[in-house]
Scaffold this active site. Structure first.
Site, PDB file in Angstrom:
ATOM      1  CB  THR A  16     -12.080   8.222  40.684  1.00 34.37           C
ATOM      2  OG1 THR A  16     -13.291   7.478  40.606  1.00 34.37           O
ATOM      3  CG2 THR A  16     -11.217   7.286  40.811  1.00 34.37           C
ATOM      4  CB  SER A  19     -12.976  17.902  43.067  1.00 43.71           C
ATOM      5  OG  SER A  19     -13.621  17.476  41.694  1.00 43.71           O
ATOM      6  N   GLY A  21     -19.714  16.675  44.519  1.00 41.71           N
ATOM      7  CA  GLY A  21     -20.893  15.842  44.383  1.00 41.71           C
ATOM      8  C   GLY A  21     -20.744  14.301  45.216  1.00 41.71           C
ATOM      9  CB  ILE A  22     -21.888  11.091  44.609  1.00 50.26           C
ATOM     10  CG1 ILE A  22     -23.313  11.176  44.129  1.00 50.26           C
ATOM     11  CG2 ILE A  22     -21.641   9.598  45.052  1.00 50.26           C
ATOM     12  CD1 ILE A  22     -23.981  10.668  43.152  1.00 50.26           C
ATOM     13  N   GLY A  23     -19.022  11.994  45.216  1.00 45.82           N
ATOM     14  CA  GLY A  23     -17.601  11.662  45.557  1.00 45.82           C
ATOM     15  C   GLY A  23     -17.088  12.379  46.840  1.00 45.82           C
ATOM     16  CB  SER A 144     -26.649   5.953  36.240  1.00 44.94           C
ATOM     17  OG  SER A 144     -27.807   6.898  35.947  1.00 44.94           O
ATOM     18  CE1 TYR A 157     -23.278  10.186  33.671  1.00 52.87           C
ATOM     19  CE2 TYR A 157     -25.525   9.217  33.342  1.00 52.87           C
ATOM     20  CZ  TYR A 157     -24.226   9.679  34.250  1.00 52.87           C
ATOM     21  OH  TYR A 157     -24.301   9.487  35.635  1.00 52.87           O
TER      22      TYR A 157
END
Length: 336
Positions: A16, A19, A21-23, A144, A157
């Protein structure tokens, strides 16, 4: 109970937040390793372009979904099973963020961060475990450094990452008690150069910036995929473990550091190009997608020695031993 995971080239992996970054970095590396990959995000146009870029034929499936809606994640699982017969690793990576003083951020924005980050991970974990309970596999949740060390101006966050940590730990123990062959890993990145800041909504007077050191998203991607093959409880990236231990063992000192050094360093002084970010669905795509790396103005680190040592202890010990032997031999020659 020993859990055995498939090699990557035999796996189907759901990611998930794929689209950017890390993913996205994880998806690219997984395809490179021979896996079949399911890309999940809210930006279907970006997913379509990424699928075309990966050029992996029928080894890639993209599914547009908002992880904060359980029904949409159920559809991801259903389409994955229909296309590939199932999945072996599920990575809950999607996340959203808002920067600002706790009392200045709207309840709506705080709620949206929790809905995406915590509930998205909750729903994904529930769906993944239901599928993997009998066949086995890996569930990887992205926490995180803020899972333990909360940052000022980032309350919802940090709260979401604390909640993800707690949920992941409870789920792990319950699965272990029932001898369910599912590996449950919490990955804890520190500052990472992605489009995270562009995608965050911002109440601050200037663009937010992460405190250094900052790591490339590929560092996190390698760590995630290692955990997809080798069961691991926690994976810390860079200085995340040091900061986590500081918050746990010396909380007053951690408060002082955050108050004295971190608070003001989070404000870059530069104009924010995308203050609305992509927190809400109406803003998806406006701040850009399709890139693993972001626009961090300083130096980014391409490796984390601590992460590598913790995930490859035998190789690290051997390398240290060889280096020590070489040093002893060199000093011995000089002493003659």
């Amino acid at each position: 109970m020993r859990i055995s995971l498939k090699p990557l080239h035999e796996q189907v992996i759901v990611i998930t937040g794929a689209s950017s970054g890390i993913g996205l970095a994880t998806a690219r590396l997984a395809i490179e390793k021979g896996a079949r990959v399911v890309l999940v995000a809210r930006n279907e146009a970006a997913l379509f372009e990424i699928e075309r870029e990966l050029n992996a034929g029928n080894r890639v499936l993209h599914v547009m979904a908002d992880v904060g809606e359980r029904a949409q994640l159920e559809r991801v699982a259903s389409e994955t099973i229909s296309r590939f017969g199932g999945f072996d690793t599920w990575i809950n990576n999607a996340g959203s963020s808002v920067w600002g003083r706790f009392d200045e951020v709207s309840d709506e924005d705080h709620h949206q961060v929790m809905q995406t980050n915590f509930w998205g991970t909750h729903y994904g974990s529930s769906i993944a475990v239901k599928h993997l309970r009998d066949k086995g596999g890996a569930l990887i949740n992205i926490g995180s450094v803020e899972s333990a060390n909360a940052l000022p101006l980032h309350s919802s966050y940090s709260a979401s990452k604390h909640a993800i940590k707690a949920m992941t730990e409870v789920l792990r123990v319950e699965l272990q008690k029932s001898r369910t062959p599912v590996s449950v890993t919490l990955v804890r990145p520190s500052s990472t150069d992605t489009q995270f800041m562009d995608h965050s909504k911002n109440y601050l007077p200037s663009a937010p910036v992460f405190p250094p050191p900052v790591y490339a998203p590929e560092v996190v991607a390698h760590a995630i995929l290692h955990a997809a093959e080798h069961p691991q409880r926690d994976v810390y990236i860079g200085n995340a473990k040091l900061l986590s231990r500081l918050a746990q063992n010396a909380p007053r000192l951690a408060d002082w550091v955050n108050r004295t050094f971190v608070y003001d360093s989070l404000k870059s002084g530069r104009p924010d190009r995308h203050p609305r970010g992509a927190l809400h669905d109406s803003d998806v795509g406006r701040a850009g997608d399709g890139s693993a790396s972001g626009n961090y103005p300083g130096r980014t680190l391409a490796r984390s020695l601590y992460t590598r040592a913790s995930q490859h202890p035998v190789a690290t010990t051997a390398a240290v031993a060889v280096s020590a032997a070489a040093l002893v031999a060199l000093l011995g020659r000089r002493g003659r």
